[in-house]
Scaffold this motif. Structure first.
Motif, mmCIF file in Angstrom:
data_model
loop_
_atom_site.group_PDB
_atom_site.id
_atom_site.type_symbol
_atom_site.label_atom_id
_atom_site.label_comp_id
_atom_site.label_asym_id
_atom_site.label_seq_id
_atom_site.Cartn_x
_atom_site.Cartn_y
_atom_site.Cartn_z
ATOM 1 N N SER A 121 0.760 8.044 -17.416
ATOM 2 C CA SER A 121 1.479 9.221 -16.353
ATOM 3 C C SER A 121 0.674 8.834 -15.063
ATOM 4 N N PHE A 122 1.273 9.049 -13.974
ATOM 5 C CA PHE A 122 0.648 8.600 -12.797
ATOM 6 C C PHE A 122 0.837 9.886 -11.861
ATOM 7 N N GLU A 123 -0.147 10.059 -10.924
ATOM 8 C CA GLU A 123 -0.163 11.177 -9.671
ATOM 9 C C GLU A 123 -0.792 10.695 -8.552
ATOM 10 N N VAL A 124 -0.416 11.238 -7.603
ATOM 11 C CA VAL A 124 -1.086 11.227 -6.250
ATOM 12 C C VAL A 124 -2.285 11.969 -6.011
ATOM 13 N N PRO A 125 -3.462 11.486 -5.967
ATOM 14 C CA PRO A 125 -4.716 12.348 -6.179
ATOM 15 C C PRO A 125 -4.606 13.151 -4.509
ATOM 16 N N PRO A 126 -4.673 14.462 -4.536
ATOM 17 C CA PRO A 126 -4.805 15.421 -3.288
ATOM 18 C C PRO A 126 -6.075 14.848 -2.449
ATOM 19 N N LEU A 154 -7.743 3.943 -11.048
ATOM 20 C CA LEU A 154 -7.541 4.427 -9.535
ATOM 21 C C LEU A 154 -7.100 3.586 -8.648
ATOM 22 N N LEU A 155 -5.938 3.479 -7.805
ATOM 23 C CA LEU A 155 -5.557 2.644 -6.758
ATOM 24 C C LEU A 155 -5.558 2.991 -5.454
ATOM 25 N N LEU A 156 -6.176 2.568 -4.478
ATOM 26 C CA LEU A 156 -6.275 2.948 -2.987
ATOM 27 C C LEU A 156 -6.141 1.851 -2.123
ATOM 28 N N ALA A 157 -5.220 2.444 -1.256
ATOM 29 C CA ALA A 157 -4.541 1.638 -0.110
ATOM 30 C C ALA A 157 -5.716 2.054 1.088
ATOM 31 N N VAL A 158 -6.693 1.180 1.583
ATOM 32 C CA VAL A 158 -7.640 1.446 2.570
ATOM 33 C C VAL A 158 -7.602 0.295 3.600
ATOM 34 N N ASP A 159 -7.193 0.953 4.731
ATOM 35 C CA ASP A 159 -7.146 0.012 5.948
ATOM 36 C C ASP A 159 -6.208 -1.225 5.944
ATOM 37 N N GLY A 160 -5.368 -1.158 5.260
ATOM 38 C CA GLY A 160 -4.356 -2.187 5.046
ATOM 39 C C GLY A 160 -4.599 -3.088 3.838
ATOM 40 N N GLU A 161 -5.629 -2.919 2.990
ATOM 41 C CA GLU A 161 -6.093 -3.636 1.848
ATOM 42 C C GLU A 161 -5.964 -2.743 0.470
ATOM 43 N N VAL A 162 -5.645 -3.304 -0.504
ATOM 44 C CA VAL A 162 -5.641 -2.510 -1.633
ATOM 45 C C VAL A 162 -6.746 -2.754 -2.637
ATOM 46 N N TYR A 163 -7.332 -1.816 -3.071
ATOM 47 C CA TYR A 163 -8.630 -1.636 -4.036
ATOM 48 C C TYR A 163 -8.006 -1.063 -5.402
ATOM 49 N N GLY A 166 -5.951 10.904 4.390
ATOM 50 C CA GLY A 166 -4.909 10.182 5.089
ATOM 51 C C GLY A 166 -5.089 8.582 4.200
ATOM 52 N N VAL A 167 -5.213 8.721 3.018
ATOM 53 C CA VAL A 167 -5.278 7.334 2.104
ATOM 54 C C VAL A 167 -4.154 7.315 1.440
ATOM 55 N N GLU A 168 -3.318 6.465 1.047
ATOM 56 C CA GLU A 168 -2.397 6.323 0.025
ATOM 57 C C GLU A 168 -3.111 5.914 -1.221
ATOM 58 N N ALA A 169 -2.910 6.730 -2.217
ATOM 59 C CA ALA A 169 -3.720 6.475 -3.445
ATOM 60 C C ALA A 169 -2.777 6.812 -4.802
ATOM 61 N N LEU A 170 -2.939 6.428 -5.823
ATOM 62 C CA LEU A 170 -2.361 6.602 -7.251
ATOM 63 C C LEU A 170 -3.358 6.736 -8.337
ATOM 64 N N ALA A 171 -3.312 7.688 -9.098
ATOM 65 C CA ALA A 171 -4.291 7.773 -10.289
ATOM 66 C C ALA A 171 -3.352 7.617 -11.416
ATOM 67 N N VAL A 172 -3.572 6.568 -12.395
ATOM 68 C CA VAL A 172 -3.019 6.303 -13.626
ATOM 69 C C VAL A 172 -3.782 6.726 -14.732
ATOM 70 N N THR A 173 -3.547 7.579 -15.556
ATOM 71 C CA THR A 173 -4.127 7.809 -16.872
ATOM 72 C C THR A 173 -3.289 7.816 -18.318
ATOM 73 N N GLY A 174 -4.020 7.656 -19.219
ATOM 74 C CA GLY A 174 -3.309 7.791 -20.678
ATOM 75 C C GLY A 174 -4.218 7.356 -21.678
ATOM 76 N N GLY A 204 0.887 -1.292 0.084
ATOM 77 C CA GLY A 204 -0.084 0.044 -0.017
ATOM 78 C C GLY A 204 0.960 1.393 0.020
ATOM 79 N N THR A 205 1.968 1.226 -0.888
ATOM 80 C CA THR A 205 2.779 2.503 -1.097
ATOM 81 C C THR A 205 2.665 2.936 -2.533
ATOM 82 N N SER A 206 3.168 4.191 -2.794
ATOM 83 C CA SER A 206 2.995 4.606 -4.313
ATOM 84 C C SER A 206 3.793 3.425 -5.031
ATOM 85 N N ASP A 207 4.958 3.136 -4.587
ATOM 86 C CA ASP A 207 5.842 2.058 -5.376
ATOM 87 C C ASP A 207 4.941 0.849 -5.559
#
Length: 562
Positions: free
Chosen positions: A38-43, A89-98, A49-57, A18-21
């Motif tokens: 490209s990928f960005e961290v959604p503000p 959209l990738l989300l790390a929520v409470d120890g699980e990744v969605y 307080g949730v680790e997230a990553l948005a990938v677009t192209g 559940g990290t950006s990498d």
């Protein structure tokens, strides 16, 4: 006013940190490069307080794949561009990744990271069993997927899925007792979900409501038990013990050199039914070999390439180095790819270890659950009755037809009539014929005879019994033609009424090597198939019995019926 929810497929990922990498590792590199991703961290999620990553192209093709074929067919000048937009959209929520896909973004997810039980687990716990809209199930040992759909919903018991021989992989219906955004703010509107590999449902568009929905889904999967009417789906469970998995793969590895011994058959991955139907080009690569292209799945090529590896590395090659790609058009690029999965997912096999039964389907080993197995064993044991009727021993080198034709003359007092290959025409298909039985007993018992090397022959035998009874019960033409055939073959010495429907069916089986027929010696798949056959025939008012045929011995040594 913009809708509060939007329908998406939610995936839960396993083996992803559940990290950006870590989140980025779940993305398909080839497709990411092709769409100039490209990928960005959604503000919005960082603030929560949730680790997230948005990938677009997106990928722009100078000309759509179908243009050349369109020009040839119509004679018109046509050249249209084709865009393929992707969002993930990738989300790390409470120890699980969605993960949630937008447009073609779902194709960015690597198949190996998807939790295969996630969507189904939620559906079994949240769908109202009285409003089930659809069931998708796999018939074990037949490489077949069945889909049952009811537009208005129906009780699960009316859909005919409570069967021994199936793995249910998707359930769709209306949910109840779940606090999702679509339920809380839907003004009484019913919310429908479909749960399989992923979970299809309306999710909140607002970041806070989206996270609340994901957490509610997680809570249901974690805390709620399946509805009693649906819990049977989980009786067939994936094997998780590493040592047992290694043992099963070892047996499969050895069996790949002789696919018939384990009844290894081709199948379609349960989540790729539509993709396999749409694919016009298949590409297969096993190990370091180049891509093999064909217009359909080439099962023979997969087996040949697996066997090119040394013993102990065949299953590894299929699981780790075997890839199958599906394209809608020949010559398609990665962005046009319908699916990319491991080759092992296209194989199905069964293995028995003592009294335990295991099935490989969709790349996963399953064990028939503890609640099903005793019921199947009880059913099989109950119907095996050596005293049901008397048949002669099977002579060496005697084929099935010769055996059946010899029975009336060898046991004249029993009054059997041989109807093997004395078929009646099938009213459902003018050029087809229906074999009702191999032998007919004086009490009008239908006797089906089979010499069996493995479970596939017995599956055919039991299916023959089902079809024969069903046609006799439901077709006046078949009843009349069968009665006429009995009179014709017996030259008038035997008759059955024109309204004849069977009350008893006996399956007579010669096992390989002339083994005594018991619930232990009957093949694992065959026990499952027999239990299901008994269930259906008894529901139709037909008594079922099974007997073993002895192999004639020479100087006290049993003769193999091979």
């Amino acid at each position: 006013m913009a809708p509060r929810t939007s329908k998406h497929t939610l995936y839960r990922l396993v083996g992803v940190a559940g990290t950006s990498d870590g989140l980025l590792q779940a993305v398909d590199d080839e497709l990411f490069d092709e769409i100039s991703g490209s990928f960005e961290v959604p503000p919005a999620f960082t603030a929560l307080g949730v680790e997230a990553l948005a990938v677009t192209g997106a990928a722009l093709k100078d000309e759509a794949d179908w243009c050349e074929e369109f020009r040839r067919t119509t004679g018109l000048d046509c050249s249209q561009p084709s865009w393929r937009g992707c969002g993930l959209l990738l989300l790390a929520v409470d120890g699980e990744v969605y993960a949630i896909g937008y447009g073609q973004g779902f194709r960015l997810l690597q198949d190996r990271f998807k939790d295969k039980s996630f969507g189904l687990a939620f559906a079994l716990r949240a769908v109202d069993p009285n409003t089930v809209h659809g069931i998708r199930s796999r018939v074990l040992g037949r490489g077949r997927t069945d889909i049952t759909m009811v537009s208005g919903g129906a009780p699960v018991g009316s859909l005919g899925i409570r069967e021994f021989q199936r793995i249910v992989d998707k359930v769709a219906g209306e949910i109840c007792g779940v606090e999702l955004t679509g339920v809380l703010h839907g003004k009484g509107k019913l919310v429908k979900v479909g749960g399989g590999l992923g979970l299809e449902l309306p999710l909140g568009v607002d970041p806070k409501e989206l996270l609340a929905d994901i957490r509610e889904v997680s809570r249901v999967c974690r805390e709620v038990r399946p509805h009693p009417a649906l819990e049977f789906v989980e009786h067939v469970v994936p094997v998780s013990c590493p040592a047992l998995l290694e043992q099963l793969d070892t047996i499969l590895d050895e069996g790949l050199s002789d696919p018939g011994c384990l009844q290894i058959t081709p199948t379609i991955p349960y989540d790729l039914t539509e993709e396999c139907t749409s694919a016009r080009q298949w590409r297969v690569r096993i190990g370091g070999d180049g891509w093999h292209e064909s217009d359909e799945f080439d099962f023979g090529y997969v087996l040949a390439r697996a066997n090119a590896h040394r013993t102990g590395r065949r299953v590894w090659a299929l699981r780790e180095k075997g890839e199958v790609e599906l394209f809608r058009w020949p010559g398609g690029r990665y962005v046009d790819r319908l699916a990319k999965v491991k080759a092992i997912r296209f194989l199905e096999a069964n293995v028995s270890l003592g009294p335990r039964w295991f099935y490989l389907t969709d790349g996963t080993w399953y064990e028939l659950g503890e609640k099903y197995q005793p019921e199947i064993v009880r059913t099989v044991t109950r119907v095996i009755n050596p005293d049901a009727l008397r048949l002669p021993a099977w002579r060496p080198h005697q084929d099935e037809a010769a055996y059946n034709y010899s029975v009336p003359s060898e046991l004249p007092a029993e009054g059997y009539l041989c109807l093997d290959r004395r078929n009646v025409s099938n009213p459902l298909k003018s050029r087809d014929f229906l074999e009702v039985c191999d032998l007919l007993a004086p009490d009008d018992t239908l006797i089906m005879v089979k010499r069996a090397h493995g479970s596939s022959a017995l599956s055919h035998l039991f299916y023959q019994g089902l079809v024969a009874v069903q046609m006799l019960q439901n077709s006046a033409q078949v009843r009349k033609r069968f009665a006429d055939k009995v009179t014709e073959v017996s030259k008038g010495s035997v008759s059955v009424p024109e309204n004849f429907v069977p009350k008893r069916v006996v399956f007579a089986i010669l096992l390989k090597n002339g083994e005594q027929l018991t619930s232990d010696t009957l093949f694992a798949f065959s026990q499952v198939a027999l239990a299901q056959t008994v269930k259906l025939l008894e529901e139709w008012g037909v008594r079922v019995e099974v007997i073993g045929i002895e192999a004639e011995t020479t100087q006290g040594v049993g003769v193999e019926a091979a």
